[in-house]
Design an enzyme around this catalytic site. Structure first.
Site, PDB file in Angstrom:
ATOM      1  N   ASP A 141       5.405  -6.197   3.584  1.00  0.00           N
ATOM      2  CA  ASP A 141       5.472  -5.137   2.463  1.00  0.00           C
ATOM      3  C   ASP A 141       3.930  -4.944   2.303  1.00  0.00           C
ATOM      4  O   ASP A 141       3.163  -5.663   1.824  1.00  0.00           O
ATOM      5  CB  ASP A 141       6.183  -5.607   1.121  1.00  0.00           C
ATOM      6  CG  ASP A 141       6.161  -4.341   0.150  1.00  0.00           C
ATOM      7  OD1 ASP A 141       6.442  -3.299   0.540  1.00  0.00           O
ATOM      8  OD2 ASP A 141       6.523  -4.625  -0.891  1.00  0.00           O
ATOM      9  N   HIS A 150       0.063   4.551  -6.714  1.00  0.00           N
ATOM     10  CA  HIS A 150       0.625   3.585  -7.298  1.00  0.00           C
ATOM     11  C   HIS A 150      -0.497   2.334  -7.526  1.00  0.00           C
ATOM     12  O   HIS A 150      -0.177   1.527  -8.438  1.00  0.00           O
ATOM     13  CB  HIS A 150       1.791   2.874  -6.301  1.00  0.00           C
ATOM     14  CG  HIS A 150       2.421   1.918  -6.591  1.00  0.00           C
ATOM     15  ND1 HIS A 150       3.128   1.611  -7.464  1.00  0.00           N
ATOM     16  CD2 HIS A 150       2.428   0.599  -6.019  1.00  0.00           C
ATOM     17  CE1 HIS A 150       3.828   0.424  -7.793  1.00  0.00           C
ATOM     18  NE2 HIS A 150       3.356  -0.200  -6.649  1.00  0.00           N
ATOM     19  N   GLU A 209      12.151   0.407  -6.067  1.00  0.00           N
ATOM     20  CA  GLU A 209      10.962   0.916  -5.435  1.00  0.00           C
ATOM     21  C   GLU A 209      11.015   1.901  -4.277  1.00  0.00           C
ATOM     22  O   GLU A 209      11.707   1.264  -3.470  1.00  0.00           O
ATOM     23  CB  GLU A 209       9.987  -0.090  -4.903  1.00  0.00           C
ATOM     24  CG  GLU A 209       9.421  -1.064  -6.029  1.00  0.00           C
ATOM     25  CD  GLU A 209       8.219  -2.057  -5.544  1.00  0.00           C
ATOM     26  OE1 GLU A 209       7.823  -2.003  -4.421  1.00  0.00           O
ATOM     27  OE2 GLU A 209       7.743  -3.004  -6.470  1.00  0.00           O
ATOM     28  N   GLU A 249      10.154   3.352  -1.231  1.00  0.00           N
ATOM     29  CA  GLU A 249       9.239   3.057   0.026  1.00  0.00           C
ATOM     30  C   GLU A 249      10.027   3.782   1.220  1.00  0.00           C
ATOM     31  O   GLU A 249      11.047   4.278   1.165  1.00  0.00           O
ATOM     32  CB  GLU A 249       9.155   1.488   0.268  1.00  0.00           C
ATOM     33  CG  GLU A 249       8.604   0.873  -1.193  1.00  0.00           C
ATOM     34  CD  GLU A 249       8.198  -0.592  -0.778  1.00  0.00           C
ATOM     35  OE1 GLU A 249       7.863  -0.981   0.073  1.00  0.00           O
ATOM     36  OE2 GLU A 249       8.058  -1.482  -1.816  1.00  0.00           O
ATOM     37  N   ASP A 285      12.870  -1.418  -2.097  1.00  0.00           N
ATOM     38  CA  ASP A 285      12.558  -2.799  -2.246  1.00  0.00           C
ATOM     39  C   ASP A 285      12.699  -3.112  -3.630  1.00  0.00           C
ATOM     40  O   ASP A 285      11.777  -3.288  -4.767  1.00  0.00           O
ATOM     41  CB  ASP A 285      10.887  -3.008  -1.810  1.00  0.00           C
ATOM     42  CG  ASP A 285      10.570  -4.400  -1.622  1.00  0.00           C
ATOM     43  OD1 ASP A 285      11.599  -5.134  -1.583  1.00  0.00           O
ATOM     44  OD2 ASP A 285       9.589  -4.758  -1.544  1.00  0.00           O
ATOM     45  N   ARG A 320      10.500  -6.931 -12.137  1.00  0.00           N
ATOM     46  CA  ARG A 320       8.928  -6.947 -12.663  1.00  0.00           C
ATOM     47  C   ARG A 320       8.628  -8.084 -13.472  1.00  0.00           C
ATOM     48  O   ARG A 320       7.551  -8.804 -13.503  1.00  0.00           O
ATOM     49  CB  ARG A 320       8.902  -5.695 -13.604  1.00  0.00           C
ATOM     50  CG  ARG A 320       9.104  -4.603 -12.716  1.00  0.00           C
ATOM     51  CD  ARG A 320       8.064  -4.251 -11.460  1.00  0.00           C
ATOM     52  NE  ARG A 320       8.408  -3.085 -10.777  1.00  0.00           N
ATOM     53  CZ  ARG A 320       7.646  -2.617  -9.467  1.00  0.00           C
ATOM     54  NH1 ARG A 320       6.785  -3.521  -9.012  1.00  0.00           N
ATOM     55  NH2 ARG A 320       7.861  -1.571  -9.008  1.00  0.00           N
ATOM     56  N   GLN A 328       8.053 -11.253 -11.167  1.00  0.00           N
ATOM     57  CA  GLN A 328       7.113 -11.050 -10.416  1.00  0.00           C
ATOM     58  C   GLN A 328       5.858 -11.358 -11.360  1.00  0.00           C
ATOM     59  O   GLN A 328       4.793 -11.801 -10.665  1.00  0.00           O
ATOM     60  CB  GLN A 328       7.110  -9.723  -9.896  1.00  0.00           C
ATOM     61  CG  GLN A 328       5.934  -9.465  -8.788  1.00  0.00           C
ATOM     62  CD  GLN A 328       6.222  -7.949  -8.147  1.00  0.00           C
ATOM     63  OE1 GLN A 328       7.124  -7.402  -8.530  1.00  0.00           O
ATOM     64  NE2 GLN A 328       4.966  -7.599  -7.498  1.00  0.00           N
ATOM     65  N   LYS A 332      10.863 -10.522  -5.753  1.00  0.00           N
ATOM     66  CA  LYS A 332      10.796  -9.385  -4.482  1.00  0.00           C
ATOM     67  C   LYS A 332      11.803  -9.828  -3.694  1.00  0.00           C
ATOM     68  O   LYS A 332      12.626  -9.052  -2.757  1.00  0.00           O
ATOM     69  CB  LYS A 332       9.566  -8.991  -3.973  1.00  0.00           C
ATOM     70  CG  LYS A 332       8.544  -8.586  -4.709  1.00  0.00           C
ATOM     71  CD  LYS A 332       8.740  -7.325  -5.229  1.00  0.00           C
ATOM     72  CE  LYS A 332       8.548  -6.406  -4.082  1.00  0.00           C
ATOM     73  NZ  LYS A 332       8.534  -4.934  -4.820  1.00  0.00           N
ATOM     74  N   THR A 352      16.050  -6.067  -0.343  1.00  0.00           N
ATOM     75  CA  THR A 352      15.378  -5.211   0.222  1.00  0.00           C
ATOM     76  C   THR A 352      16.531  -4.099   0.949  1.00  0.00           C
ATOM     77  O   THR A 352      16.781  -4.523   1.949  1.00  0.00           O
ATOM     78  CB  THR A 352      14.210  -5.480   0.993  1.00  0.00           C
ATOM     79  OG1 THR A 352      13.445  -6.339   0.185  1.00  0.00           O
ATOM     80  CG2 THR A 352      13.615  -4.324   1.359  1.00  0.00           C
ATOM     81  N   GLU A 358       6.144   2.345 -13.250  1.00  0.00           N
ATOM     82  CA  GLU A 358       5.131   3.702 -13.524  1.00  0.00           C
ATOM     83  C   GLU A 358       5.778   4.828 -14.259  1.00  0.00           C
ATOM     84  O   GLU A 358       5.035   5.098 -15.213  1.00  0.00           O
ATOM     85  CB  GLU A 358       4.806   4.162 -12.210  1.00  0.00           C
ATOM     86  CG  GLU A 358       3.796   3.274 -11.261  1.00  0.00           C
ATOM     87  CD  GLU A 358       3.751   3.926  -9.945  1.00  0.00           C
ATOM     88  OE1 GLU A 358       2.500   4.820  -9.659  1.00  0.00           O
ATOM     89  OE2 GLU A 358       4.272   3.623  -8.756  1.00  0.00           O
TER      90      GLU A 358
END
Length: 425
Positions: free
Chosen positions: A135, A142, A208, A210, A242, A246, A249, A262, A266, A373
């Site tokens: 990743d 970001h 996420e 991605e 993904d 939070r 993490q 994480k 995924t 975000e």
């Protein structure tokens, strides 16, 4: 009129479909109710073209694919390892046999029924055996936003970020196909005051947005892939969610980076869109300052113009609501730079390995690719239909989609979906 627009299939493709003859993304299907093993396919309109049936009919007659068992495998890995000559030959053959003026399938009803299966009669499975998953963290928007949230405005982006694509090795075993539910993970979070660390279900579950690059032939251990050859080792791209806890993490990440926050799930979309199909949508990549070191300085510094969206469907609502719109073209470090950097120390990549872009955020408020975000780490709420969200709730379904808009046709990725289930007791 462009050559791509002129292409037309005898298979009726609905207007607005992600899967016209110009696309032909690769995946792996299992026929519902059948005992047969999964087999490779391409998408055309509302049908999957069974590539094992096409091979059995002797229609792959070029030098790379004639007699090859690659489409009788349960994954695409063997085909990926054969490299661009085989990929181009497959694409050319498939566009030919599906074209409106080619009778081989069009006029042979028995063969057509063997080869073309309605999407409603198949289930999609993970198209590759994923040996390795990396990743990256390659969106400057970001990176800057995360820096502001966690470190403040002094140095939102660490100085090394502009010199190399930052990444970490993810967990290949928990890469799953779109449609797989995600169980809310449990773990530790930051202690409050003098208390012991929190332990329990994640309170800050996030998506996420991605994209994942799928590796082709790869390289031998000790032999890096040159930046200007890197494209030859990338078969195509897929959507990726993904999933991220939070709070878990944030507590675990110093000093070694993401781990349990994480590695629980995924998800990737079932259809892989080839770089050849994406060629009409190349665009100039962002200017890089300072100039990259020579091993990262590419002659053809390009991205792809791929509009991307995130939708959330709460369990008590009948419709999904859009929460983010961004574009792949904002990616600062290109996928070819990511691959060249990944191997510069001699690290070997193998067919079916994947590496991801990291969250794809753009410069606008609505173009942020995760709730971290969008809600500024839960400091504000965003509307989702007739409710609001700071982070994901149980029962929420997250839907990622991406589609390039061509002249009279689309090159789309379908969707990457997943629903949040409650944590285990």
């Amino acid at each position: 009129m462009t050559e791509a627009k002129q292409l037309r299939s005898f298979v009726e493709v609905p207007a607005g479909s992600h899967f016209p003859i110009q696309n032909l993304p690769f995946g792996v299907i299992r026929r519902r109710g059948a005992q047969a093993p999964p087999r490779p396919a391409v998408a055309i309109g509302d049908f999957a073209l069974d590539l094992a049936a096409v091979a059995d009919a002797g229609l792959f007659d070029g030098p790379a694919l004639s007699g090859s068992p690659c489409f009788h495998q349960e994954t695409l890995n063997m085909f990926l390892g054969m490299g661009r000559p085989a990929w181009k030959e497959a694409r050319a053959t498939l566009q030919k046999i599906l074209s409106a003026d080619e009778p081989v399938l069009r006029d042979n009803e028995a063969l057509r029924k063997k080869c073309l299966v309605p999407m409603s009669e198949v289930e999609m499975v993970l198209p590759i055996t994923v040996g390795g998953y990396t990743d990256f963290f390659c969106s400057v928007h970001h990176a800057r936003n995360c820096g502001f949230i966690f470190r403040g405005p002094q140095t939102p982006v660490n100085p090394n970020w502009f010199h190399l694509p930052i990444g970490y090795n993810g967990r290949a075993s928990s890469v799953v196909v779109s449609g797989t539910d995600v169980i809310r993970p449990r773990g530790q979070g930051h202690p409050t005051g003098n208390s012991t660390p929190y332990f329990g279900p994640s309170q800050k579950l996030d998506f996420e947005l991605e994209m994942a690059a799928i590796v082709g032939p790869g390289n031998e251990l000790g032999k890096p892939i040159d930046i200007n050859d890197a494209e030859e080792h990338i078969f195509g791209l897929a959507l990726m969610n993904d999933w991220s806890a939070r709070d878990i993490q944030a507590w675990e990440t110093i000093p070694l980076g993401p781990f349990l926050g994480k590695s629980f799930s995924t998800a990737i979309s079932p259809w892989i869109v080839t770089l050849d199909a994406l060629k009409p949508f190349t665009c100039e990549a962002p200017k890089q300052e300072p100039e990259p070191l020579p091993y990262l300085a590419e002659k053809n510094h390009i991205n792809y113009d791929i509009p991307l969206e995130v939708w959330i469907k709460p369990k008590d609502q009948s419709d999904a609501s859009i929460v983010a719109k961004t574009n792949f073209k904002h990616l600062y470090w290109t996928v070819t730079q990511q691959l060249a950097h990944h191997t510069i120390n001699g690290c070997n990549m193998r067919p079916g390995d994947i590496f991801a872009t990291g969250t794809l955020s753009g410069p606008e408020p609505e173009s942020l690719g995760c709730l971290l975000e969008l809600t500024w780490n839960g400091q504000k709420e965003i509307p989702v239909g007739n409710t609001t969200r700071k982070f994901l709730q149980d029962g929420d379904e997250v839907i990622l989609t991406g589609c390039c808009k061509g002249e009279g046709y689309n090159i789309g990725f379908g969707t990457c979906t997943g629903k949040v289930l409650p944590a285990l007791p």
